[in-house]
Design a protein around this motif. Structure first.
Motif, PDB file in Angstrom:
ATOM      1  N   CYS A  21       0.893  -1.170   0.000  1.00  0.00           N
ATOM      2  CA  CYS A  21       0.000   0.000   0.000  1.00  0.00           C
ATOM      3  C   CYS A  21       0.921   1.207   0.000  1.00  0.00           C
ATOM      4  O   CYS A  21       1.513   1.552   1.031  1.00  0.00           O
ATOM      5  CB  CYS A  21      -0.896  -0.039   1.234  1.00  0.00           C
ATOM      6  SG  CYS A  21      -2.133   1.265   1.310  1.00  0.00           S
ATOM      7  N   TYR A  36      -8.828  -4.214   2.945  1.00  0.00           N
ATOM      8  CA  TYR A  36     -10.147  -4.776   2.697  1.00  0.00           C
ATOM      9  C   TYR A  36     -10.051  -5.696   1.476  1.00  0.00           C
ATOM     10  O   TYR A  36      -9.118  -5.612   0.683  1.00  0.00           O
ATOM     11  CB  TYR A  36     -11.166  -3.678   2.390  1.00  0.00           C
ATOM     12  CG  TYR A  36     -11.552  -2.804   3.553  1.00  0.00           C
ATOM     13  CD1 TYR A  36     -10.770  -1.721   3.934  1.00  0.00           C
ATOM     14  CD2 TYR A  36     -12.723  -3.057   4.277  1.00  0.00           C
ATOM     15  CE1 TYR A  36     -11.138  -0.905   4.996  1.00  0.00           C
ATOM     16  CE2 TYR A  36     -13.100  -2.249   5.337  1.00  0.00           C
ATOM     17  CZ  TYR A  36     -12.307  -1.170   5.694  1.00  0.00           C
ATOM     18  OH  TYR A  36     -12.677  -0.367   6.740  1.00  0.00           O
ATOM     19  N   ARG A  44     -17.838  -6.131   0.729  1.00  0.00           N
ATOM     20  CA  ARG A  44     -16.469  -5.834   1.103  1.00  0.00           C
ATOM     21  C   ARG A  44     -16.231  -6.258   2.550  1.00  0.00           C
ATOM     22  O   ARG A  44     -17.065  -6.044   3.416  1.00  0.00           O
ATOM     23  CB  ARG A  44     -16.195  -4.345   0.937  1.00  0.00           C
ATOM     24  CG  ARG A  44     -14.743  -3.957   1.122  1.00  0.00           C
ATOM     25  CD  ARG A  44     -14.530  -2.506   0.764  1.00  0.00           C
ATOM     26  NE  ARG A  44     -15.268  -1.616   1.647  1.00  0.00           N
ATOM     27  CZ  ARG A  44     -15.413  -0.315   1.428  1.00  0.00           C
ATOM     28  NH1 ARG A  44     -14.879   0.220   0.348  1.00  0.00           N
ATOM     29  NH2 ARG A  44     -16.088   0.430   2.281  1.00  0.00           N
ATOM     30  N   SER A  93      -7.930  -3.984  -1.433  1.00  0.00           N
ATOM     31  CA  SER A  93      -7.661  -2.553  -1.462  1.00  0.00           C
ATOM     32  C   SER A  93      -7.255  -2.087  -0.072  1.00  0.00           C
ATOM     33  O   SER A  93      -7.547  -2.748   0.924  1.00  0.00           O
ATOM     34  CB  SER A  93      -8.880  -1.771  -1.967  1.00  0.00           C
ATOM     35  OG  SER A  93     -10.017  -2.055  -1.192  1.00  0.00           O
ATOM     36  N   CYS A  94      -6.588  -0.955  -0.024  1.00  0.00           N
ATOM     37  CA  CYS A  94      -6.115  -0.431   1.256  1.00  0.00           C
ATOM     38  C   CYS A  94      -6.598   0.997   1.447  1.00  0.00           C
ATOM     39  O   CYS A  94      -6.897   1.713   0.482  1.00  0.00           O
ATOM     40  CB  CYS A  94      -4.597  -0.480   1.337  1.00  0.00           C
ATOM     41  SG  CYS A  94      -3.730   0.528   0.124  1.00  0.00           S
ATOM     42  N   THR A  95      -6.664   1.375   2.682  1.00  0.00           N
ATOM     43  CA  THR A  95      -6.908   2.756   3.051  1.00  0.00           C
ATOM     44  C   THR A  95      -6.028   3.072   4.249  1.00  0.00           C
ATOM     45  O   THR A  95      -5.689   2.176   5.030  1.00  0.00           O
ATOM     46  CB  THR A  95      -8.387   3.017   3.371  1.00  0.00           C
ATOM     47  OG1 THR A  95      -8.573   4.416   3.654  1.00  0.00           O
ATOM     48  CG2 THR A  95      -8.850   2.220   4.578  1.00  0.00           C
ATOM     49  N   GLN A 106      -7.392  10.576   4.346  1.00  0.00           N
ATOM     50  CA  GLN A 106      -7.590   9.128   4.330  1.00  0.00           C
ATOM     51  C   GLN A 106      -8.076   8.700   2.956  1.00  0.00           C
ATOM     52  O   GLN A 106      -9.267   8.441   2.766  1.00  0.00           O
ATOM     53  CB  GLN A 106      -8.567   8.680   5.415  1.00  0.00           C
ATOM     54  CG  GLN A 106      -8.619   7.161   5.553  1.00  0.00           C
ATOM     55  CD  GLN A 106      -9.440   6.692   6.753  1.00  0.00           C
ATOM     56  OE1 GLN A 106      -9.960   7.491   7.525  1.00  0.00           O
ATOM     57  NE2 GLN A 106      -9.566   5.385   6.906  1.00  0.00           N
ATOM     58  N   TRP A 108      -8.265   6.133  -0.462  1.00  0.00           N
ATOM     59  CA  TRP A 108      -8.365   4.715  -0.761  1.00  0.00           C
ATOM     60  C   TRP A 108      -7.421   4.397  -1.919  1.00  0.00           C
ATOM     61  O   TRP A 108      -7.301   5.171  -2.864  1.00  0.00           O
ATOM     62  CB  TRP A 108      -9.788   4.357  -1.174  1.00  0.00           C
ATOM     63  CG  TRP A 108     -10.698   4.140  -0.017  1.00  0.00           C
ATOM     64  CD1 TRP A 108     -11.402   5.079   0.663  1.00  0.00           C
ATOM     65  CD2 TRP A 108     -11.001   2.880   0.602  1.00  0.00           C
ATOM     66  NE1 TRP A 108     -12.124   4.485   1.663  1.00  0.00           N
ATOM     67  CE2 TRP A 108     -11.902   3.149   1.656  1.00  0.00           C
ATOM     68  CE3 TRP A 108     -10.601   1.567   0.366  1.00  0.00           C
ATOM     69  CZ2 TRP A 108     -12.414   2.142   2.473  1.00  0.00           C
ATOM     70  CZ3 TRP A 108     -11.114   0.570   1.181  1.00  0.00           C
ATOM     71  CH2 TRP A 108     -12.000   0.858   2.219  1.00  0.00           C
TER      72      TRP A 108
END
Length: 118
Positions: A21, A36, A44, A93-95, A106, A108
């Motif tokens: 990420c 996620y 999700r 996916s990452c956040t 923040q 995504w």
């Protein structure tokens, strides 16, 4: 400031992958980070989380197989996935909470596809 999730691919069951990420832009630090995943036809799911202090939390389905961690020197987060199973197939996916000169954001990251063959 953006995030990019990368490192996905096709792997056989029992194999491993490491997802990254990666933020772009002028970042001072990465605080909370989450991974996620979303499988076809499913909602999700939160896979793993690491706080700014390093506390980690995992979904029951990945405990003992996945490890979330950060490299604070390069403000990059990772998800090490081992003993992969076909049911791990999903877009990951990452956040993350990114600290910038102007405050926190923040974003995504664009997802990366992980496909596990049986």
């Amino acid at each position: 400031v953006q995030l990019q999730a990368c490192g996905g691919g096709l792997v056989q069951a029992g194999g491993y992958l490491r997802l990254s990420c990666v933020p772009s832009g002028n970042i001072q630090s990465m605080d909370l980070m989450r991974w996620y995943r979303q499988a076809p036809g499913k909602e999700r799911e939160l896979v793993a989380e690491i706080t700014g202090g390093g506390t980690t939390t995992y979904a029951d389905s990945v405990k003992g197989r996945f490890t979330i961690f950060k490299d604070n020197a390069v403000n990059t987060g990772f998800l090490q996935m081992s003993d992969l199973k076909p049911e791990d197939t999903a877009v990951y996916s990452c956040t993350a909470v990114l600290i910038t000169h102007y405050g926190s954001v923040q974003p995504w990251g664009q997802g990366t596809l992980v496909t596990v063959s049986s």
